[in-house]
Scaffold this motif. Structure first.
Motif, PDB file in Angstrom:
ATOM      1  N   UNK A   1       0.819  -1.210   0.000  1.00 59.31           N
ATOM      2  CA  UNK A   1       0.000   0.000   0.000  1.00 59.31           C
ATOM      3  C   UNK A   1       0.857   1.266   0.000  1.00 59.31           C
ATOM      4  N   UNK A   2       2.060   1.181   0.546  1.00 65.96           N
ATOM      5  CA  UNK A   2       2.939   2.343   0.641  1.00 65.96           C
ATOM      6  C   UNK A   2       3.770   2.575  -0.613  1.00 65.96           C
ATOM      7  N   UNK A   3       3.573   1.740  -1.637  1.00 71.77           N
ATOM      8  CA  UNK A   3       4.302   1.891  -2.893  1.00 71.77           C
ATOM      9  C   UNK A   3       3.392   2.218  -4.067  1.00 71.77           C
ATOM     10  N   UNK A   4       2.070   2.158  -3.846  1.00 68.24           N
ATOM     11  CA  UNK A   4       1.118   2.217  -4.953  1.00 68.24           C
ATOM     12  C   UNK A   4       0.305   3.514  -4.917  1.00 68.24           C
ATOM     13  N   UNK A   5       0.236   4.174  -6.061  1.00 69.88           N
ATOM     14  CA  UNK A   5      -0.646   5.323  -6.214  1.00 69.88           C
ATOM     15  C   UNK A   5      -2.034   4.833  -6.599  1.00 69.88           C
ATOM     16  N   UNK A   6      -3.051   5.331  -5.915  1.00 71.53           N
ATOM     17  CA  UNK A   6      -4.423   4.884  -6.126  1.00 71.53           C
ATOM     18  C   UNK A   6      -5.236   5.921  -6.879  1.00 71.53           C
ATOM     19  N   UNK A   7      -6.155   5.438  -7.711  1.00 70.55           N
ATOM     20  CA  UNK A   7      -7.128   6.353  -8.297  1.00 70.55           C
ATOM     21  C   UNK A   7      -8.124   6.764  -7.217  1.00 70.55           C
ATOM     22  N   UNK A   8      -8.922   7.768  -7.532  1.00 69.06           N
ATOM     23  CA  UNK A   8      -9.927   8.211  -6.569  1.00 69.06           C
ATOM     24  C   UNK A   8     -10.895   7.078  -6.242  1.00 69.06           C
TER      25      UNK A   8
ATOM     26  N   UNK B   1      -2.245   7.752   5.255  1.00 67.76           N
ATOM     27  CA  UNK B   1      -1.121   7.237   4.470  1.00 67.76           C
ATOM     28  C   UNK B   1      -1.096   7.758   3.038  1.00 67.76           C
ATOM     29  N   UNK B   2      -2.137   8.488   2.620  1.00 63.00           N
ATOM     30  CA  UNK B   2      -2.203   8.958   1.234  1.00 63.00           C
ATOM     31  C   UNK B   2      -2.432  10.470   1.185  1.00 63.00           C
ATOM     32  N   UNK B   3      -1.893  11.073   0.127  1.00 66.24           N
ATOM     33  CA  UNK B   3      -2.065  12.493  -0.119  1.00 66.24           C
ATOM     34  C   UNK B   3      -2.682  12.682  -1.502  1.00 66.24           C
ATOM     35  N   UNK B   4      -3.710  13.501  -1.602  1.00 72.25           N
ATOM     36  CA  UNK B   4      -4.366  13.753  -2.876  1.00 72.25           C
ATOM     37  C   UNK B   4      -3.541  14.737  -3.692  1.00 72.25           C
ATOM     38  N   UNK B   5      -3.040  14.270  -4.842  1.00 72.06           N
ATOM     39  CA  UNK B   5      -2.226  15.095  -5.719  1.00 72.06           C
ATOM     40  C   UNK B   5      -2.698  14.882  -7.154  1.00 72.06           C
ATOM     41  N   UNK B   6      -3.194  15.945  -7.759  1.00 70.47           N
ATOM     42  CA  UNK B   6      -3.617  15.854  -9.153  1.00 70.47           C
ATOM     43  C   UNK B   6      -4.686  14.829  -9.412  1.00 70.47           C
ATOM     44  N   UNK B   7      -5.608  14.653  -8.482  1.00 71.40           N
ATOM     45  CA  UNK B   7      -6.707  13.720  -8.664  1.00 71.40           C
ATOM     46  C   UNK B   7      -6.385  12.287  -8.330  1.00 71.40           C
ATOM     47  N   UNK B   8      -5.155  12.013  -7.875  1.00 65.79           N
ATOM     48  CA  UNK B   8      -4.782  10.667  -7.470  1.00 65.79           C
ATOM     49  C   UNK B   8      -4.272  10.674  -6.033  1.00 65.79           C
ATOM     50  N   UNK B   9      -4.372   9.520  -5.394  1.00 67.99           N
ATOM     51  CA  UNK B   9      -3.939   9.400  -4.002  1.00 67.99           C
ATOM     52  C   UNK B   9      -2.556   8.743  -3.974  1.00 67.99           C
ATOM     53  N   UNK B  10      -1.582   9.558  -3.585  1.00 67.46           N
ATOM     54  CA  UNK B  10      -0.180   9.151  -3.596  1.00 67.46           C
ATOM     55  C   UNK B  10       0.258   8.806  -2.175  1.00 67.46           C
ATOM     56  N   UNK B  11       1.017   7.708  -2.000  1.00 58.26           N
ATOM     57  CA  UNK B  11       1.508   7.380  -0.656  1.00 58.26           C
ATOM     58  C   UNK B  11       2.271   8.545  -0.043  1.00 58.26           C
ATOM     59  N   UNK B  12       1.913   8.902   1.172  1.00 59.38           N
ATOM     60  CA  UNK B  12       2.547  10.035   1.846  1.00 59.38           C
ATOM     61  C   UNK B  12       4.001   9.713   2.166  1.00 59.38           C
ATOM     62  N   UNK B  13       4.857  10.690   1.980  1.00 59.43           N
ATOM     63  CA  UNK B  13       6.283  10.507   2.279  1.00 59.43           C
ATOM     64  C   UNK B  13       6.666  11.097   3.630  1.00 59.43           C
ATOM     65  N   UNK B  14       5.811  11.956   4.155  1.00 54.53           N
ATOM     66  CA  UNK B  14       6.130  12.595   5.430  1.00 54.53           C
ATOM     67  C   UNK B  14       5.047  12.341   6.483  1.00 54.53           C
ATOM     68  N   UNK B  15       4.198  11.343   6.231  1.00 56.00           N
ATOM     69  CA  UNK B  15       3.128  11.045   7.175  1.00 56.00           C
ATOM     70  C   UNK B  15       3.223   9.629   7.685  1.00 56.00           C
ATOM     71  N   UNK B  16       2.075   9.076   8.028  1.00 51.62           N
ATOM     72  CA  UNK B  16       2.023   7.731   8.578  1.00 51.62           C
ATOM     73  C   UNK B  16       1.966   6.695   7.468  1.00 51.62           C
ATOM     74  N   UNK B  17       2.761   5.631   7.596  1.00 47.52           N
ATOM     75  CA  UNK B  17       2.741   4.547   6.623  1.00 47.52           C
ATOM     76  C   UNK B  17       1.618   3.575   6.962  1.00 47.52           C
ATOM     77  N   UNK B  18       1.026   3.014   5.915  1.00 43.39           N
ATOM     78  CA  UNK B  18      -0.026   2.030   6.143  1.00 43.39           C
ATOM     79  C   UNK B  18       0.611   0.681   6.457  1.00 43.39           C
ATOM     80  N   UNK B  19      -0.026  -0.077   7.345  1.00 43.08           N
ATOM     81  CA  UNK B  19       0.455  -1.413   7.660  1.00 43.08           C
ATOM     82  C   UNK B  19      -0.711  -2.342   7.962  1.00 43.08           C
ATOM     83  N   UNK B  20      -0.586  -3.580   7.504  1.00 43.82           N
ATOM     84  CA  UNK B  20      -1.567  -4.614   7.861  1.00 43.82           C
ATOM     85  C   UNK B  20      -1.190  -5.330   9.151  1.00 43.82           C
ATOM     86  N   UNK B  21      -0.098  -4.897   9.776  1.00 45.68           N
ATOM     87  CA  UNK B  21       0.364  -5.564  10.997  1.00 45.68           C
ATOM     88  C   UNK B  21      -0.665  -5.455  12.123  1.00 45.68           C
ATOM     89  N   UNK B  22      -1.486  -4.393  12.098  1.00 41.10           N
ATOM     90  CA  UNK B  22      -2.520  -4.262  13.131  1.00 41.10           C
ATOM     91  C   UNK B  22      -3.493  -5.443  13.069  1.00 41.10           C
TER      92      UNK B  22
END
Length: 288
Positions: free
Chosen positions: A14-21, A84-105
């Motif tokens: 999840x921390x490597x993939x840019x998502x569409x809206x 874990x994501x930041x909206x940039x240009x209509x796409x959700x990009x993994x944040x580089x300065x925020x919290x990383x997503x993890x399935x460890x929870x």
């Protein structure tokens, strides 16, 4: 960056993939429905316990505890997903300065909830207390080893597939051990169930295999590629598995012990089932 370093740094795809809206919204919706469903059924399980014979009341109470624990974990997953994501240009990009997503929870939550889920089986089947304690221990050991080894492997999903598969195989060994133990409990449950409800534990065995079998599929899915569709489908599989193996499983066991309570002559259970054949038989047995 080397593959091993990528795995250690990012942990999950999840921390490597840019998502569409649409993909981001779908992932948010899946997690929101998941934690909402678990929270919603806490009251259901607590109130349903009031209709049961005293020896079975702990079964839905444990389900209520599982609902609370899983709901909190999934709420944490939801808030982490949003951060874990930041909206940039209509796409959700993994944040580089925020919290990383993890399935460890999820794995942390399974460490709590899976032993509780397994504990419900011998109690619901009315096995002797000494047998119940032994069965719970014998199921919980492989269950915890399965979870923890799976946790070790999932950090390889960002490219270190040798690690993912090695620990996945080890985890599967413990899963096979677990289903052998569960099969033994269910076999004892069939033998110890009233004839009218013997089919319930028998059918529960196949339900167990079908619902728990979704987890290894979700675990292995990143090997298809780090894409937005894989991210969303995996969250969907995890959530379907959680809801079916916790919430729906809890409902099945609650209905089973309600029928068992009625057949054993417990009046509130018989009254709750008055319109069913079991309720009518129980009412007849007590002379109503």
């Amino acid at each position: 960056m080397q593959t091993g370093a990528i795995a250690d740094t990012f942990g999950n795809i999840e921390n490597l993939v840019t998502l569409t809206s649409g993909q981001y919204t779908m992932g948010s919706l899946i997690l929101m429905v998941s934690y909402g469903a678990h929270f919603a059924f806490i009251i259901y399980f607590l109130t349903s316990s009031l209709q049961l014979a005293p020896r079975y009341r702990i079964v839905p109470v444990l389900s209520a505890v599982v609902m609370a624990s899983a709901g909190l974990s999934l709420l944490r997953e939801f808030t982490t997903w949003q951060a874990a994501y930041t909206l940039i240009g209509g796409q959700y990009v993994p944040a580089t300065d925020g919290e990383s997503f993890t399935n460890a929870y999820r794995y942390g939550n399974w460490t709590i909830t899976v032993p509780l889920l397994l504990s419900q089986l011998p109690i619901a089947f009315g096995l002797a207390r000494s047998v119940t304690h032994k069965k719970i221990i014998r199921m919980s050991i492989p269950a915890l080893l399965m979870i923890w080894t799976g946790l070790m492997g999932q950090f390889g999903e960002t490219g270190d597939f040798a690690r993912l598969n090695l620990w996945g195989v080890i985890s599967t060994v413990f899963f096979v051990w677990l289903i052998v133990e569960v099969r033994g409990v269910i076999t004892a449950g069939i033998a110890n169930s009233p004839v009218e409800i013997k089919a319930w534990p028998a059918n529960l065995w196949w339900y167990f295999l079908a619902t728990w079998g979704l987890y290894p599929i979700a675990y292995a899915l990143p090997q298809l590629g780090a894409s937005g569709d894989v991210v969303v489908v995996r969250q969907l599989l995890f959530s379907i598995a959680d809801i079916s193996s916790k919430l729906l499983y809890g409902i099945i066991l609650s209905r089973y012990v309600l029928r068992r309570s009625a057949l054993e002559g417990y009046v509130p259970a018989a009254e709750a089932l008055e319109t069913t054949a079991i309720g009518a038989k129980a009412a007849s047995a007590r002379g109503d």
